[in-house]
Design an enzyme around this catalytic site. Sequence first.
Site, PDB file in Angstrom:
ATOM      1  N   GLU A 160      -5.423  -4.799  10.608  1.00 41.67           N
ATOM      2  CA  GLU A 160      -4.303  -3.737  10.594  1.00 41.67           C
ATOM      3  C   GLU A 160      -4.611  -3.119  12.461  1.00 41.67           C
ATOM      4  OE1 GLU A 160      -2.369  -2.350   6.586  1.00 41.67           O
ATOM      5  OE2 GLU A 160      -4.177  -1.447   6.963  1.00 41.67           O
ATOM      6  N   ASN A 167       0.947  -0.896   0.156  1.00 41.76           N
ATOM      7  CA  ASN A 167      -0.040  -0.124   0.143  1.00 41.76           C
ATOM      8  C   ASN A 167       0.852   1.344   0.236  1.00 41.76           C
ATOM      9  OD1 ASN A 167      -1.659   2.249   0.417  1.00 41.76           O
ATOM     10  ND2 ASN A 167      -2.296   1.045   2.534  1.00 41.76           N
ATOM     11  N   TRP A 168       1.111   1.613  -1.440  1.00 37.38           N
ATOM     12  CA  TRP A 168       1.918   2.691  -1.264  1.00 37.38           C
ATOM     13  C   TRP A 168       1.312   4.260  -0.635  1.00 37.38           C
ATOM     14  CZ3 TRP A 168       3.681   3.070  -7.262  1.00 37.38           C
ATOM     15  CH2 TRP A 168       4.201   1.432  -7.764  1.00 37.38           C
ATOM     16  N   LYS A 169      -0.592   4.668  -0.507  1.00 35.88           N
ATOM     17  CA  LYS A 169      -0.950   4.947  -0.269  1.00 35.88           C
ATOM     18  C   LYS A 169      -0.643   6.350  -0.489  1.00 35.88           C
ATOM     19  CE  LYS A 169      -0.249   3.024   4.807  1.00 35.88           C
ATOM     20  NZ  LYS A 169      -0.410   3.318   5.912  1.00 35.88           N
ATOM     21  N   GLY A 222       2.764  -0.917   4.449  1.00 33.32           N
ATOM     22  CA  GLY A 222       2.786   0.460   4.127  1.00 33.32           C
ATOM     23  C   GLY A 222       4.919   1.006   4.178  1.00 33.32           C
ATOM     24  N   GLY A 223       4.438   1.451   4.205  1.00 36.05           N
ATOM     25  CA  GLY A 223       5.937   1.995   4.784  1.00 36.05           C
ATOM     26  C   GLY A 223       7.768   1.115   4.094  1.00 36.05           C
ATOM     27  N   HIS A 271      -9.521   1.833   5.305  1.00 36.62           N
ATOM     28  CA  HIS A 271      -8.174   0.919   5.590  1.00 36.62           C
ATOM     29  C   HIS A 271      -8.852   2.353   6.820  1.00 36.62           C
ATOM     30  CE1 HIS A 271      -4.053   2.464   6.494  1.00 36.62           C
ATOM     31  NE2 HIS A 271      -3.354   1.216   6.185  1.00 36.62           N
ATOM     32  N   SER A 282       3.839  -2.019  10.739  1.00 38.94           N
ATOM     33  CA  SER A 282       4.639  -1.762  10.653  1.00 38.94           C
ATOM     34  C   SER A 282       5.586  -3.673  10.050  1.00 38.94           C
ATOM     35  CB  SER A 282       5.408  -1.698  11.699  1.00 38.94           C
ATOM     36  OG  SER A 282       4.980  -0.312  12.177  1.00 38.94           O
ATOM     37  N   GLU A 303      -7.367   4.608   8.217  1.00 41.18           N
ATOM     38  CA  GLU A 303      -6.944   6.354   7.522  1.00 41.18           C
ATOM     39  C   GLU A 303      -8.194   6.904   6.688  1.00 41.18           C
ATOM     40  OE1 GLU A 303      -3.071   5.530   5.485  1.00 41.18           O
ATOM     41  OE2 GLU A 303      -1.985   4.580   7.552  1.00 41.18           O
ATOM     42  N   GLY A 329       2.284   2.349  10.793  1.00 40.38           N
ATOM     43  CA  GLY A 329       3.504   3.292  10.641  1.00 40.38           C
ATOM     44  C   GLY A 329       4.156   4.002  11.725  1.00 40.38           C
TER      45      GLY A 329
HETATM   46  P1  13P Z   1       2.960   0.425   7.603  1.00 35.55           P
HETATM   47  O1  13P Z   1       3.395  -1.132   7.496  1.00 35.55           O
HETATM   48  O2  13P Z   1       4.041   1.922   7.009  1.00 35.55           O
HETATM   49  O3  13P Z   1       2.808   0.193   9.454  1.00 35.55           O
HETATM   50  O4  13P Z   1       1.626   0.568   7.007  1.00 35.55           O
HETATM   51  C1  13P Z   1       0.908  -0.603   7.126  1.00 35.55           C
HETATM   52  C2  13P Z   1      -0.490  -0.174   6.303  1.00 35.55           C
HETATM   53  O5  13P Z   1      -1.513   0.512   6.853  1.00 35.55           O
HETATM   54  C3  13P Z   1      -0.986  -0.655   5.212  1.00 35.55           C
HETATM   55  O6  13P Z   1      -2.327  -0.239   4.456  1.00 35.55           O
END
Ligand code: 13P
Length: 252
Positions: free
Chosen positions: A169, A9-11, A236-237, A97, A215, A99, A175
Site C-alpha cells: 500500500e 478494511n473498514w478502518k 479501504g474507502g 497498516h 484508492s 496508519e 485515501g
Molecule cells: P483506500 O482504498 O481508501 O485508499 O484505503 C486503502 C487502505 O488503506 C486499505 O487498507
Amino acid sequence: MRKKIVAGNWKMNKTLEEGLTLASEVVNMVKDEVNNQAEVVLCTPAVSLHAVSKLVEGSKVKTGAQNCYDKESGAYTGEISVSMIRSVGASHVILGHSERREYFGESNTMLADKVNLTLKAGLTPIFCCGETLKQREAGIHIAFVNSQLTESLFHLSAEEFQKVVIAYEPIWAIGTGVTASTAQAQEMHAEIRKHIASKYGQAVADTISILYGGSCKPDNAKELFACKDVDGGLIGGASLKSRDFVDIIKSF
Ligand code: 13P
C-alpha cells in the site's frame, strides 16, 4: 496457483448496525454474482467482529481484525489479543497498516512479534508495507519496502512464511484518490516477490499472495488485478459500499 484475495478494511467506520447491513449485502451479492474463486475478507472494527463473523458463517465471506496486540494476554487496557480474535470466528488480521505505523508508532520489531502471535493462533496475517511519496521521489521506495519485509517477516521459516499475505500500500495512494499506475504496482509487486525469492527461493515466492491497496476502485481494479504479480486488493474507502466492493471482487 496463488490465491486471489479481496479484503475490505473498514478502518474506523460503521456502527454495529451499519456493519451488519453492509456485511449482509456483501454476502448476498457475492452469492448471487461472484463466480470466481477469490477469497473475500471483511476486516471490521473489533467491536463488530463477533457479530459480523456470525453473520457470514456458511458463506464464502471471511472476517478479519484490523490489528492485534503484541502480547498474549494480561494487563494491557484497551488492547485485543490474537486468541480473542480467533475466539469470535475471524480468520485474518491486518498487521502494520501505515496508519498504525504512523499514528500508533508501530515498529518493524513490534510487528515481527505480532506476526509470530498471529501465526501461532492459526490466523492469517495480512502484512502491510509501503513507502511515502518522499521515499519514492528519493528513489529508495524498493529498498524501504524490502527492509519492512526483512525486519518483520524474514525470521519466519519457509513453512510459516507461506501462511502470510502481503499487502503493498503506497502511502501516497491511500485515501487520496491517486492510484499507483499499473506499471508502478507491477514493478513493486515483482520486487517484493524477488526479495522473498532471495530469502526463501522462487518456489515459495510464487505461492505468496501480494495484494495492492491504495484508492483501488471498481474502475481501476480490473487493470490492477491483471498485473502478473498483483493477486488482489486491500480495499479501504470502496469497501464501505457493497456495490463497489463486490464490483471489485468481480474484477478478476
Ligand atoms: P483506500 O482504498 O481508501 O485508499 O484505503 C486503502 C487502505 O488503506 C486499505 O487498507
